[in-house]
Design a protein around this motif. Structure first.
Motif, short mmCIF file in Angstrom:
data_model
loop_
_atom_site.label_atom_id
_atom_site.label_comp_id
_atom_site.label_asym_id
_atom_site.label_seq_id
_atom_site.Cartn_x
_atom_site.Cartn_y
_atom_site.Cartn_z
N ARG A 2 0.84 -1.26 0.00
CA ARG A 2 0.16 0.06 0.01
C ARG A 2 0.87 1.25 -0.05
N VAL A 3 0.52 2.21 -0.92
CA VAL A 3 1.36 3.30 -0.78
C VAL A 3 0.19 4.74 -1.14
N VAL A 4 0.96 5.72 -0.57
CA VAL A 4 0.16 6.99 -0.35
C VAL A 4 0.77 7.93 -1.21
N ALA A 5 0.04 8.96 -1.90
CA ALA A 5 0.51 10.13 -2.61
C ALA A 5 -0.43 11.21 -2.40
N GLY A 6 0.48 12.49 -2.05
CA GLY A 6 -0.15 13.74 -1.86
C GLY A 6 -0.30 14.59 -3.14
N VAL A 7 -1.43 15.23 -3.48
CA VAL A 7 -1.65 16.14 -4.45
C VAL A 7 -1.56 17.52 -3.88
N LEU A 8 -0.55 18.19 -3.81
CA LEU A 8 -0.33 19.59 -3.11
C LEU A 8 -0.95 20.37 -4.29
N VAL A 9 -1.93 21.40 -3.97
CA VAL A 9 -2.53 22.35 -4.83
C VAL A 9 -2.12 23.82 -4.11
N ASP A 10 -1.63 24.62 -4.83
CA ASP A 10 -1.33 25.78 -4.26
C ASP A 10 -2.46 26.91 -4.51
N GLY A 11 -2.23 28.18 -4.20
CA GLY A 11 -3.44 29.04 -4.35
C GLY A 11 -3.91 29.50 -5.69
N ASN A 12 -2.82 29.16 -6.62
CA ASN A 12 -3.02 29.27 -8.05
C ASN A 12 -3.67 27.88 -8.77
N GLY A 13 -3.94 27.38 -8.00
CA GLY A 13 -4.46 25.88 -8.56
C GLY A 13 -3.42 24.95 -9.15
N ARG A 14 -1.82 25.30 -9.13
CA ARG A 14 -0.78 24.46 -9.44
C ARG A 14 -0.86 23.22 -8.61
N ALA A 43 -3.43 5.50 6.29
CA ALA A 43 -3.10 6.32 4.99
C ALA A 43 -2.75 7.78 5.30
N ALA A 44 -3.66 8.30 6.09
CA ALA A 44 -3.53 9.93 6.30
C ALA A 44 -2.24 10.09 7.25
N ALA A 45 -2.12 9.07 8.23
CA ALA A 45 -0.83 9.34 8.99
C ALA A 45 0.31 9.10 8.25
N ALA A 46 0.36 8.12 7.33
CA ALA A 46 1.50 7.87 6.40
C ALA A 46 1.81 9.02 5.56
N LEU A 47 0.58 9.68 5.15
CA LEU A 47 1.01 10.76 4.04
C LEU A 47 1.65 11.87 4.91
N GLU A 48 1.11 12.13 6.15
CA GLU A 48 1.56 13.25 7.06
C GLU A 48 3.13 12.98 7.19
N THR A 58 4.79 20.81 6.99
CA THR A 58 3.84 20.09 8.28
C THR A 58 2.34 20.21 7.54
N VAL A 59 1.68 19.03 7.68
CA VAL A 59 0.24 19.18 6.93
C VAL A 59 -0.68 18.55 7.99
N ASP A 60 -1.95 18.85 8.05
CA ASP A 60 -2.95 18.63 8.85
C ASP A 60 -3.84 17.37 8.22
N PRO A 61 -3.74 16.05 8.86
CA PRO A 61 -4.20 15.06 8.07
C PRO A 61 -5.76 15.34 7.93
N GLN A 62 -6.49 15.93 9.06
CA GLN A 62 -7.91 16.23 8.92
C GLN A 62 -8.43 16.88 7.93
N SER A 63 -7.39 17.81 6.96
CA SER A 63 -7.93 18.51 5.75
C SER A 63 -7.68 17.90 4.63
N PHE A 64 -7.18 16.64 4.78
CA PHE A 64 -6.96 15.77 3.36
C PHE A 64 -8.11 15.58 2.86
N GLU A 65 -8.16 15.47 1.26
CA GLU A 65 -9.42 15.04 0.76
C GLU A 65 -8.91 13.99 -0.09
N ALA A 66 -10.13 13.00 -0.17
CA ALA A 66 -9.71 11.79 -0.82
C ALA A 66 -9.92 12.12 -2.41
N LEU A 67 -9.15 11.67 -3.23
CA LEU A 67 -9.22 11.59 -4.61
C LEU A 67 -9.53 10.47 -5.43
#
Length: 313
Positions: A2-14, A43-48, A58-67
């Motif tokens: 099992r692998v987890v990936a984060g899609v970081l989205v900035d304020g400009n949508g990049r 999974a959320a803890a692993a991504l953090e 540093t990220v807050d796992p509570q703010s993650f959105e499943a994709l």
């Protein structure tokens, strides 16, 4: 694995992608940052943890959105890649475990530079929640008017399907709306017509029929064009993934007047097939715009259909 990936989205949508370093599997290709889960680790803890180790943020796992969840095989190695959207963090991302990192507009990324398992993640980021299909009985003028109205309303993924019309007529309809499609940054897919999509160029893709999936050995259009596929079972979803389709529709989810003899999948069966698929999947068949939340709850990218997308449908 099992692998987890984060899609970081900035304020400009990049979105942020990272290049795999020399000496690693798929070195030189780009991916979404993340890594393997430890035994028993959520999974959320692993991504953090992974985003801290790989990017120094540093990220807050509570703010993650499943994709999307992507089952994948690299040779004999089987993995399940779970992607989550991350919109808030503290710290400046740095390439601590990658050859490089880069921010890009989603549609500016060439999927060919990504690791294969990450391409469905990019597709899920790019694609909207709606996939509008023209009424089959529409005249050419009605189809043009309907497509322009849908674009003005904000629809950005549309299929031009006029089975009673000739290929030449359908291509002419597409040409009449193409400048507006391009101006809006939208994508218009021709039903089954690969040659037409190639001739019309940028902004035009193809939606493959399930029969076409069995006759092809490679993706029919370049990565710059969107390719969808009509699927009805696990085998067809697997074929669509193997061809590198950007997405599939899965139908019929609910009973339909147009195909009264077809047995509907129902939401539980839809969810099971979609979760096992390796590409984004739209729910199709007997649905209305109000079913969007239900589709998302059952692992769908969103909903596809005619009712509610076009006036008089």
């Amino acid at each position: 694995m099992r692998v987890v990936a984060g899609v970081l989205v900035d304020g400009n949508g990049r979105i942020l992608i990272a290049q795999r370093p020399p000496g690693k599997h798929l070195a030189g290709l780009w991916e979404f940052p993340g890594g393997k889960l430890e035994p028993g680790e959520p999974a959320a803890a692993a991504l953090e943890r992974e985003l801290d180790e790989e990017l120094g943020i540093t990220v807050d796992p509570q703010s993650f959105e499943a994709l999307i969840r992507v089952p994948w095989h690299y040779g004999e190695r089987k993995m399940l890649l779970e992607a989550m959207v991350v919109r808030a963090w503290s710290g400046q991302p740095k390439a601590l475990d990658a050859a490089a990192i880069a921010w890009h507009e989603p549609w500016s990324i060439d999927p060919a530079v990504l690791a294969p398992a990450d391409r469905p993640i990019l597709a899920a980021v790019r694609l909207p929640g709606h996939y509008a299909i023209t009424p089959a009985q529409a005249t050419p003028d009605e189809a043009v008017a309907g497509l322009l109205e849908a674009l003005a309303r904000g629809e950005r993924l549309l299929q031009l399907r006029l089975p009673a019309q000739s290929l030449e007529t359908v291509r002419h309809v597409a040409a009449r709306v193409l400048s507006e499609v391009r101006r809006c940054g939208a994508h218009l897919l021709l039903n089954r017509d690969i040659e037409g999509a190639l001739s019309l160029g940028a902004g035009v893709g193809v939606h493959l029929g399930s029969g076409q999936l069995r006759d092809m050995v490679e993706r029919p259009l370049p990565w710059t064009s969107v390719v969808g596929a009509s699927c009805h079972d696990a085998e067809e979803l697997a074929l669509a993934s193997r061809l590198g389709c950007d997405f599939a529709t899965l139908s019929p989810v609910l009973p339909t007047a147009s195909h009264p003899d077809a047995e509907p999948l129902g939401w539980p069966r839809f969810a099971g097939l979609t979760e096992a698929a390796s590409l984004p999947v739209y729910a199709l068949g007997g649905l209305v715009l109000g079913d969007m939340a239900e589709a998302r709850m059952h692992a769908g990218q969103g909903i596809a259909g005619i009712r509610g997308f076009f006036q008089g449908s």
